[in-house]
Design a protein around this motif. Sequence first.
Motif, PDB file in Angstrom:
ATOM      1  N   PHE A  58       0.980  -1.326   0.038  1.00  0.00           N
ATOM      2  CA  PHE A  58      -0.082  -0.037  -0.110  1.00  0.00           C
ATOM      3  C   PHE A  58       0.952   1.152   0.106  1.00  0.00           C
ATOM      4  CE2 PHE A  58      -2.448  -3.095   2.651  1.00  0.00           C
ATOM      5  CZ  PHE A  58      -3.166  -3.730   1.811  1.00  0.00           C
ATOM      6  N   CYS A  59       0.243   2.336  -0.838  1.00  0.00           N
ATOM      7  CA  CYS A  59       1.072   3.685  -0.830  1.00  0.00           C
ATOM      8  C   CYS A  59       0.185   4.491  -0.729  1.00  0.00           C
ATOM      9  CB  CYS A  59       1.842   3.656  -1.936  1.00  0.00           C
ATOM     10  SG  CYS A  59       3.166   2.367  -2.057  1.00  0.00           S
ATOM     11  N   GLN A  60       0.707   5.845  -0.348  1.00  0.00           N
ATOM     12  CA  GLN A  60      -0.194   7.130  -0.367  1.00  0.00           C
ATOM     13  C   GLN A  60      -0.559   7.724  -1.650  1.00  0.00           C
ATOM     14  OE1 GLN A  60       0.459   9.418   3.394  1.00  0.00           O
ATOM     15  NE2 GLN A  60       2.503   9.277   2.711  1.00  0.00           N
ATOM     16  N   THR A  61       0.659   7.478  -2.711  1.00  0.00           N
ATOM     17  CA  THR A  61       0.285   8.007  -3.945  1.00  0.00           C
ATOM     18  C   THR A  61       1.038   7.124  -4.849  1.00  0.00           C
ATOM     19  OG1 THR A  61       2.261   9.427  -3.680  1.00  0.00           O
ATOM     20  CG2 THR A  61       0.069  10.417  -3.516  1.00  0.00           C
ATOM     21  N   LYS A  62       0.836   7.063  -6.223  1.00  0.00           N
ATOM     22  CA  LYS A  62       1.541   6.209  -6.948  1.00  0.00           C
ATOM     23  C   LYS A  62       2.575   6.848  -7.642  1.00  0.00           C
ATOM     24  CE  LYS A  62       1.839   2.031  -8.803  1.00  0.00           C
ATOM     25  NZ  LYS A  62       2.196   0.771  -8.184  1.00  0.00           N
ATOM     26  N   CYS A  63       4.006   6.590  -7.513  1.00  0.00           N
ATOM     27  CA  CYS A  63       4.855   7.475  -8.374  1.00  0.00           C
ATOM     28  C   CYS A  63       4.916   7.050  -9.637  1.00  0.00           C
ATOM     29  CB  CYS A  63       6.490   7.083  -7.695  1.00  0.00           C
ATOM     30  SG  CYS A  63       6.405   7.272  -5.991  1.00  0.00           S
ATOM     31  N   THR A  64       5.294   7.930 -10.353  1.00  0.00           N
ATOM     32  CA  THR A  64       5.284   7.935 -11.958  1.00  0.00           C
ATOM     33  C   THR A  64       5.937   6.687 -12.412  1.00  0.00           C
ATOM     34  OG1 THR A  64       7.041   9.464 -12.301  1.00  0.00           O
ATOM     35  CG2 THR A  64       4.872  10.444 -12.156  1.00  0.00           C
ATOM     36  N   TYR A  65       7.028   6.334 -11.708  1.00  0.00           N
ATOM     37  CA  TYR A  65       8.070   5.561 -12.416  1.00  0.00           C
ATOM     38  C   TYR A  65       7.622   4.023 -11.785  1.00  0.00           C
ATOM     39  CZ  TYR A  65      10.236   6.154  -8.093  1.00  0.00           C
ATOM     40  OH  TYR A  65      10.594   6.439  -6.428  1.00  0.00           O
ATOM     41  N   CYS A  66       6.865   3.901 -10.832  1.00  0.00           N
ATOM     42  CA  CYS A  66       6.640   2.900 -10.222  1.00  0.00           C
ATOM     43  C   CYS A  66       5.841   1.542 -11.208  1.00  0.00           C
ATOM     44  CB  CYS A  66       5.769   3.076  -8.697  1.00  0.00           C
ATOM     45  SG  CYS A  66       5.882   1.364  -7.924  1.00  0.00           S
ATOM     46  N   ASN A  67       6.432   0.452 -11.122  1.00  0.00           N
ATOM     47  CA  ASN A  67       5.851  -0.729 -11.802  1.00  0.00           C
ATOM     48  C   ASN A  67       5.693  -2.048 -10.757  1.00  0.00           C
ATOM     49  OD1 ASN A  67       8.632  -1.671 -11.390  1.00  0.00           O
ATOM     50  ND2 ASN A  67       8.829  -2.391 -13.501  1.00  0.00           N
ATOM     51  N   PHE A  68       5.748  -1.600  -9.554  1.00  0.00           N
ATOM     52  CA  PHE A  68       5.497  -2.494  -8.479  1.00  0.00           C
ATOM     53  C   PHE A  68       4.000  -2.844  -8.346  1.00  0.00           C
ATOM     54  CE2 PHE A  68       9.451  -0.781  -5.992  1.00  0.00           C
ATOM     55  CZ  PHE A  68      10.360  -1.474  -6.934  1.00  0.00           C
ATOM     56  N   HIS A  69       3.704  -3.990  -7.690  1.00  0.00           N
ATOM     57  CA  HIS A  69       2.323  -4.264  -7.435  1.00  0.00           C
ATOM     58  C   HIS A  69       1.797  -3.741  -6.317  1.00  0.00           C
ATOM     59  CE1 HIS A  69       1.814  -6.986 -10.805  1.00  0.00           C
ATOM     60  NE2 HIS A  69       3.045  -7.531 -10.591  1.00  0.00           N
ATOM     61  N   THR A  70       1.714  -2.471  -6.259  1.00  0.00           N
ATOM     62  CA  THR A  70       1.358  -1.685  -5.005  1.00  0.00           C
ATOM     63  C   THR A  70       0.087  -0.706  -5.419  1.00  0.00           C
ATOM     64  OG1 THR A  70       3.064   0.258  -5.600  1.00  0.00           O
ATOM     65  CG2 THR A  70       3.585  -1.706  -3.953  1.00  0.00           C
ATOM     66  N   GLY A  71      -0.744  -0.262  -4.551  1.00  0.00           N
ATOM     67  CA  GLY A  71      -1.978   0.347  -4.753  1.00  0.00           C
ATOM     68  C   GLY A  71      -2.059   1.433  -3.549  1.00  0.00           C
ATOM     69  N   ALA A  81      10.555   2.902   5.195  1.00  0.00           N
ATOM     70  CA  ALA A  81       9.913   4.231   5.715  1.00  0.00           C
ATOM     71  C   ALA A  81      10.044   5.274   4.516  1.00  0.00           C
ATOM     72  CB  ALA A  81      10.297   4.663   7.112  1.00  0.00           C
ATOM     73  N   ASP A  82       8.945   6.206   4.175  1.00  0.00           N
ATOM     74  CA  ASP A  82       8.794   6.983   3.494  1.00  0.00           C
ATOM     75  C   ASP A  82       9.055   8.227   4.412  1.00  0.00           C
ATOM     76  OD1 ASP A  82       9.150   6.006   1.328  1.00  0.00           O
ATOM     77  OD2 ASP A  82       7.086   6.002   0.502  1.00  0.00           O
ATOM     78  N   PRO A  83       9.897   9.432   4.305  1.00  0.00           N
ATOM     79  CA  PRO A  83      10.259  10.506   4.932  1.00  0.00           C
ATOM     80  C   PRO A  83       8.866  11.268   5.475  1.00  0.00           C
ATOM     81  CG  PRO A  83      11.544  10.777   3.116  1.00  0.00           C
ATOM     82  CD  PRO A  83      10.522   9.470   2.811  1.00  0.00           C
ATOM     83  N   GLY A  98       6.575  12.279  -8.981  1.00  0.00           N
ATOM     84  CA  GLY A  98       5.241  11.899  -8.067  1.00  0.00           C
ATOM     85  C   GLY A  98       5.375  11.496  -6.549  1.00  0.00           C
ATOM     86  N   ARG A  99       6.593  11.818  -6.018  1.00  0.00           N
ATOM     87  CA  ARG A  99       6.889  11.479  -4.657  1.00  0.00           C
ATOM     88  C   ARG A  99       6.076  12.302  -3.924  1.00  0.00           C
ATOM     89  NH1 ARG A  99       9.600   6.721  -3.628  1.00  0.00           N
ATOM     90  NH2 ARG A  99       9.091   7.505  -1.696  1.00  0.00           N
ATOM     91  N   ARG A 100       5.682  11.840  -2.756  1.00  0.00           N
ATOM     92  CA  ARG A 100       4.995  12.711  -1.810  1.00  0.00           C
ATOM     93  C   ARG A 100       5.691  13.485  -0.927  1.00  0.00           C
ATOM     94  NH1 ARG A 100      -0.656  11.398   0.189  1.00  0.00           N
ATOM     95  NH2 ARG A 100      -1.205  12.685   1.490  1.00  0.00           N
ATOM     96  N   GLY A 147       8.644  -4.696   3.804  1.00  0.00           N
ATOM     97  CA  GLY A 147       8.982  -3.745   2.601  1.00  0.00           C
ATOM     98  C   GLY A 147       7.507  -3.689   1.955  1.00  0.00           C
ATOM     99  N   GLY A 148       7.707  -2.781   0.877  1.00  0.00           N
ATOM    100  CA  GLY A 148       6.518  -2.353   0.059  1.00  0.00           C
ATOM    101  C   GLY A 148       6.746  -1.977  -1.268  1.00  0.00           C
ATOM    102  N   GLY A 149       5.847  -0.898  -1.684  1.00  0.00           N
ATOM    103  CA  GLY A 149       4.747  -0.329  -0.825  1.00  0.00           C
ATOM    104  C   GLY A 149       5.443   0.868   0.093  1.00  0.00           C
ATOM    105  N   THR A 150       4.696   1.089   1.140  1.00  0.00           N
ATOM    106  CA  THR A 150       5.032   2.098   2.184  1.00  0.00           C
ATOM    107  C   THR A 150       4.532   1.547   3.447  1.00  0.00           C
ATOM    108  OG1 THR A 150       4.844   4.016   0.578  1.00  0.00           O
ATOM    109  CG2 THR A 150       5.126   4.386   2.757  1.00  0.00           C
ATOM    110  N   PRO A 151       5.345   0.613   4.088  1.00  0.00           N
ATOM    111  CA  PRO A 151       4.632  -0.019   5.406  1.00  0.00           C
ATOM    112  C   PRO A 151       4.808   0.799   6.371  1.00  0.00           C
ATOM    113  CG  PRO A 151       6.907  -1.133   4.646  1.00  0.00           C
ATOM    114  CD  PRO A 151       6.454  -0.165   3.566  1.00  0.00           C
TER     115      PRO A 151
HETATM  116  S1  SF4 Z   1       6.741   4.519  -2.919  1.00  0.00           S
HETATM  117 FE1  SF4 Z   1       7.716   2.692  -3.874  1.00  0.00          FE
HETATM  118  S2  SF4 Z   1       6.081   1.109  -3.985  1.00  0.00           S
HETATM  119 FE2  SF4 Z   1       4.929   3.284  -3.683  1.00  0.00          FE
HETATM  120  S3  SF4 Z   1       4.498   4.030  -5.604  1.00  0.00           S
HETATM  121 FE3  SF4 Z   1       6.396   4.975  -4.968  1.00  0.00          FE
HETATM  122  S4  SF4 Z   1       7.870   3.590  -5.770  1.00  0.00           S
HETATM  123 FE4  SF4 Z   1       6.056   2.428  -5.842  1.00  0.00          FE
END
Ligand code: SF4
Length: 399
Positions: free
Chosen positions: A12-25, A116-118, A153-155, A82-86
């Motif tokens: 799980f993430c707060q936003t989807k980064c533009t370059y991200c191809n992971f299976h996260t939502g 962890a994201d900042p 597209g980073r938060r 890991g994640g995602g943004t655990p």
């Molecule tokens: S935080 Fe990481 S996993 Fe989440 S959308 Fe951005 S690159 Fe993808």
Amino acid sequence: MQTLGLYIQVPFCQTKCTYCNFHTGVVSAKRFAPYIDAVCHEIFHHEELFSAAGVFWPTPFGEQSLRQAALGAHRADSVYIGGGTPSLLETSLLTALLESVSQAFTCSRDEVTLEADPETVVPEKAQQWLNAGINRISFGTQSFVDDELKAAGRRHRRADIYRAVPILREAGIHNISFDLIAGLPKQTLDSWRQSLSEAVGFSPEHISIYLMEIDEGSRLGLEVLRSGPRYSARDLPTEEAMAEFYDLAQVELQAAGYQQYEISNWAKPGFASKHNLKYWRREPYLGFGAGAHSFCGQQRWSNLTDAAAYVSAIQSRCPAIDHIEALTPQLALEEEIFLGLRQLSGIDVGRIGRQYGVDLNDKFGRLAAYGMIERVGDLVRLAPAKLSVSNEVLVELLR
Ligand code: SF4
């Protein structure tokens, strides 16, 4: 007794980064608790679930089912969430995950990492993470330049990094790894130098540098394919510029006292990631959660990538495994070379030759003649100056 690494995926993430191809939502927070419940169940009942799916655990006495081999009796010494943004999760959910681990495994918890994201770091959470047993933070810094973070597209922004690191330190986290991405849209050699310099200024114990990969599974990748302007797709650095960024990182990080131990990873002495080393050394690890991967020496397997399908399978008390691959000797040999050469310590071709009954001297002799690898006796490693083109070397080796 063999030690295991345990990986737990939080997609799980707060936003989807533009370059991200992971299976996260990006999903409603209401879905976090049922997902974590399912992962706890999978951890606790891993022996039955893996065994029912056809996973076998090798022992000195031959293959046995997981249940027979009592995998739970293996000692786990690293956990990686890991994640995602655990770090998005309430700490009670992270605590529940780590308690399941303690119940299901003999776990020494030498290294327990949380990604962890900042922007998610606050004093109360940081303290709770430490209390829950988390002793390492993999920190999603990515860049110190707001224009680059915004384009990707980073938060978070640069100021969030400056706010969060002292919070982690004050909470008592003494092992922090910064992630940086080389090749973000709008990045230049000067802005990359700035990110490297500011990262080193914090003196993190570990730094990972990832070269940007443009994948059609991401919004940015699709835009590049259609030569469009969105997501600053036309402001991506060239391949040559990225190789230059990487070379600069090698010089700057070494000068700052970091030792490169893997193509993408640098650490202060004693801080190489115990968990990630298991991947490159082909040591066993088990993955839990949607899309998580596992390896036991003779098989690799992975879970369903869709989080809802994963939860549904586990709630029905069924394995959530999507794919199992039995490793042939040829595949195992390729892995030994491909994964082993990612490490700066290199590989022992004498041992590999004896184990797999092959003579690798011809292949390595050719690459040594081109200056792509260095060889001292049986030890072979990629030439440090060729690390930025490592993929070409590895493809040539596996041909
Ligand atoms: S935080 Fe990481 S996993 Fe989440 S959308 Fe951005 S690159 Fe993808």
